[in-house]
Design an enzyme around this catalytic site. Sequence first.
Site, PDB file in Angstrom:
ATOM      1  N   ASP A 231       0.794  -1.219   0.000  1.00 34.85           N
ATOM      2  CA  ASP A 231       0.000   0.000   0.000  1.00 34.85           C
ATOM      3  C   ASP A 231       0.833   1.280   0.000  1.00 34.85           C
ATOM      4  O   ASP A 231       1.764   1.411   0.795  1.00 34.85           O
ATOM      5  CB  ASP A 231      -0.868  -0.018   1.264  1.00 34.85           C
ATOM      6  CG  ASP A 231      -1.866   1.120   1.318  1.00 34.85           C
ATOM      7  OD1 ASP A 231      -2.793   1.117   0.502  1.00 34.85           O
ATOM      8  OD2 ASP A 231      -1.702   2.020   2.171  1.00 34.85           O
TER       9      ASP A 231
ATOM     10  N   ASP B 195     -10.333   1.666  -4.795  1.00 31.25           N
ATOM     11  CA  ASP B 195     -10.155   3.120  -4.732  1.00 31.25           C
ATOM     12  C   ASP B 195     -10.718   3.818  -5.966  1.00 31.25           C
ATOM     13  O   ASP B 195     -10.574   5.033  -6.116  1.00 31.25           O
ATOM     14  CB  ASP B 195      -8.659   3.477  -4.676  1.00 31.25           C
ATOM     15  CG  ASP B 195      -8.022   3.117  -3.351  1.00 31.25           C
ATOM     16  OD1 ASP B 195      -8.741   3.043  -2.340  1.00 31.25           O
ATOM     17  OD2 ASP B 195      -6.789   2.908  -3.341  1.00 31.25           O
TER      18      ASP B 195
HETATM   19  O1  TEU Z   1      -4.241   4.316  -1.566  1.00 29.48           O
HETATM   20  C1  TEU Z   1      -3.159   5.184  -1.766  1.00 29.48           C
HETATM   21  C2  TEU Z   1      -3.457   6.440  -2.405  1.00 29.48           C
HETATM   22  O2  TEU Z   1      -2.556   7.140  -2.792  1.00 29.48           O
HETATM   23  C3  TEU Z   1      -4.865   6.860  -2.492  1.00 29.48           C
HETATM   24  O3  TEU Z   1      -4.986   8.099  -1.878  1.00 29.48           O
HETATM   25  C4  TEU Z   1      -5.289   6.974  -3.904  1.00 29.48           C
HETATM   26  O4  TEU Z   1      -4.550   7.974  -4.558  1.00 29.48           O
HETATM   27  C5  TEU Z   1      -6.731   7.356  -3.921  1.00 29.48           C
HETATM   28  O5  TEU Z   1      -7.417   6.506  -3.069  1.00 29.48           O
HETATM   29  C6  TEU Z   1      -7.299   7.256  -5.311  1.00 29.48           C
HETATM   30  O6  TEU Z   1      -8.683   7.426  -5.239  1.00 29.48           O
HETATM   31  C7  TEU Z   1      -4.046   3.340  -0.615  1.00 29.48           C
HETATM   32  C8  TEU Z   1      -5.265   2.460  -0.472  1.00 29.48           C
HETATM   33  O7  TEU Z   1      -5.493   1.770  -1.664  1.00 29.48           O
HETATM   34  C9  TEU Z   1      -6.427   3.289  -0.050  1.00 29.48           C
HETATM   35  O8  TEU Z   1      -7.603   2.542   0.040  1.00 29.48           O
HETATM   36  C10 TEU Z   1      -6.082   3.877   1.292  1.00 29.48           C
HETATM   37  O9  TEU Z   1      -7.091   4.778   1.666  1.00 29.48           O
HETATM   38  C11 TEU Z   1      -4.739   4.603   1.275  1.00 29.48           C
HETATM   39  O10 TEU Z   1      -3.730   3.875   0.627  1.00 29.48           O
HETATM   40  C12 TEU Z   1      -4.273   4.832   2.682  1.00 29.48           C
HETATM   41  O11 TEU Z   1      -3.852   3.631   3.240  1.00 29.48           O
END
Ligand code: TEU
Length: 560
Positions: A199, A329
Amino acid sequence: MKKQWWQEKIAYQIYPKSFYDTNGDGIGDLRGIIQKLDYLKELGIDILWLSPIYESPLADQGYDISDYYNIDARFGTMQDLEELIAEAKKRDMYIIMDLVVNHCSDEHIWFQKAMQDLDGEYAKYFYIEEGKGDKPPCNWRSYFGGSVWEKIPGTNKYYLHLFHRKQPDLNWENPKVREEIYQMVNWWLEKGIAGFRIDAIINIKKPLPFKDYPADREDGLSSMHYMLAEAQGVGDFLAELRDRTFKPHQAFTVGEVFDIKPDEIGDFIGEDGYFSSMFDFGQTIIGSSELGSYAAKQPTPEQYKASTFESQHRVKEMGFLSNIIENHDEPRGVSHYIPQGDCGEQSKKMLAAVYFLKKGIPFIYQGQEIGMENVPFPSIEDIDDIATLEEYQVAIRAGLEPQEALQRVLPYSRDNARTPMQWTAGANAGFTNGKPWLMVNPTHADVNVEQELNNPDSVYNFYKQLIALRKNSQYQDTLVYGELEPVLQEAENILAYARKGEKNTILVLANFQNEPQKITLPEGYRIKEVLLTNEEGEETGIEIFLNGYEVIIAECAKNV
Ligand code: TEU
Ligand code: CA
């Protein structure tokens, strides 16, 4: 590149909270995954990535971990997980977990101890800094809005959180933190998981000392892209992580890597890269706006094509990208990439084929295989996701009326992908006997597993055929290892490429629009036999007629 055990595999992402609920509390659980293993095996899946199931206050749906060594009771127990690993193994399937180590939860014992003694050992596990006068140490904007700094009550000190304030960043500069992480990673690998999806990993390196960057919105804050562009040396951390954990276990690892520097691809996923693979986010970022998602634009088919070829070209024989159309996401790929009004069975299959047969590891996100679509959330009250709630406020602050703000942010909401998996046309889509934690998409009457299993022409069965094709011994070498060559790149709304192997050449020809098109294959290509299509026709030769959203996967004749 040396052959690795994972290169021929198909991966599937499970979002446990929304997959299958076995005890009626409205929340999906590990026993639900165990019950559905045969469904996934039958589809042809090999590797399962579980979004986080560790103990967590679920402020960011488990991406805020309060105990790395425990399972959150809402998802089940450690015994359930061990059973899942064992049951997967029986079926020649592999479990990979989500590795969230840029930050933990503010409810983690490390952070609790840090707050009790700001000069103590655990304070050094985090970034705790003195304010600049009455301002925070620097002007970075959190990914979830507002300052990355949270003031610690009764002091002029702040702690850093690039994500939510309940997700304090771990200080990777501290060797003790790194040791804790390696120990934990090895503990999980020894438990029998096959690897990790990693992540937000690019964020672990911060350019120090903290300083301001140019403000890019009226809030006076600067987007994280500035600091990431300046950060140097993330590779030292990642190489150490690889050598101490992944490598000795031959783990399969896939990085969630944004903002990579173009000349670093080989370091990340080359022969001895930090990771086995990393996601291609080239398409997901098309049309995004620094202003916020209210100002984002849907990708056009031409943009989608350009980005597809750009990513493929950049990586070439250097390594394996992981290919997706959606994840937890992102909005649903079929709603996002297919022009409005055109999303249907044909176009869903077309999109499936073009992304799935690119070079790389195909990942399917739960529900994608049945063609799940974005959700018509009636109001902002129906949204749970912290990122969407913030984007909505950004739109309101930019002066949009509430209804307009909602309509603009919804198409990009992370909750589109987080509604319950649609198993049946019945109550709650067969996901739970209780009240689902997030609303069920009303499309479940038509889009659901039960119906699609029985319909040979369903999106589900198309995915199943795509998977079987990639595993067919006749074509596997070409579809896994063969280079990708763009074909008819200039033809508008045609997305076509060839996969070239030693034994054969396979063409993927797609008409990315509703109007039919006639194409003439360039020199060197002639269709010998159609292997899979979403239409009736059995085209051969070089003059090909494509219906709206038709896709043809065909073997080429030799020596043309
Ligand atoms: O996402 C990483 C991240 O950079 C996110 O902010 C992404 O750019 C955004 O969600 C796009 O819509 C990871 C995980 O996949 C996400 O679910 C988490 O919220 C985040 O890290 C924090 O751990
Ligand atoms: Ca449950």
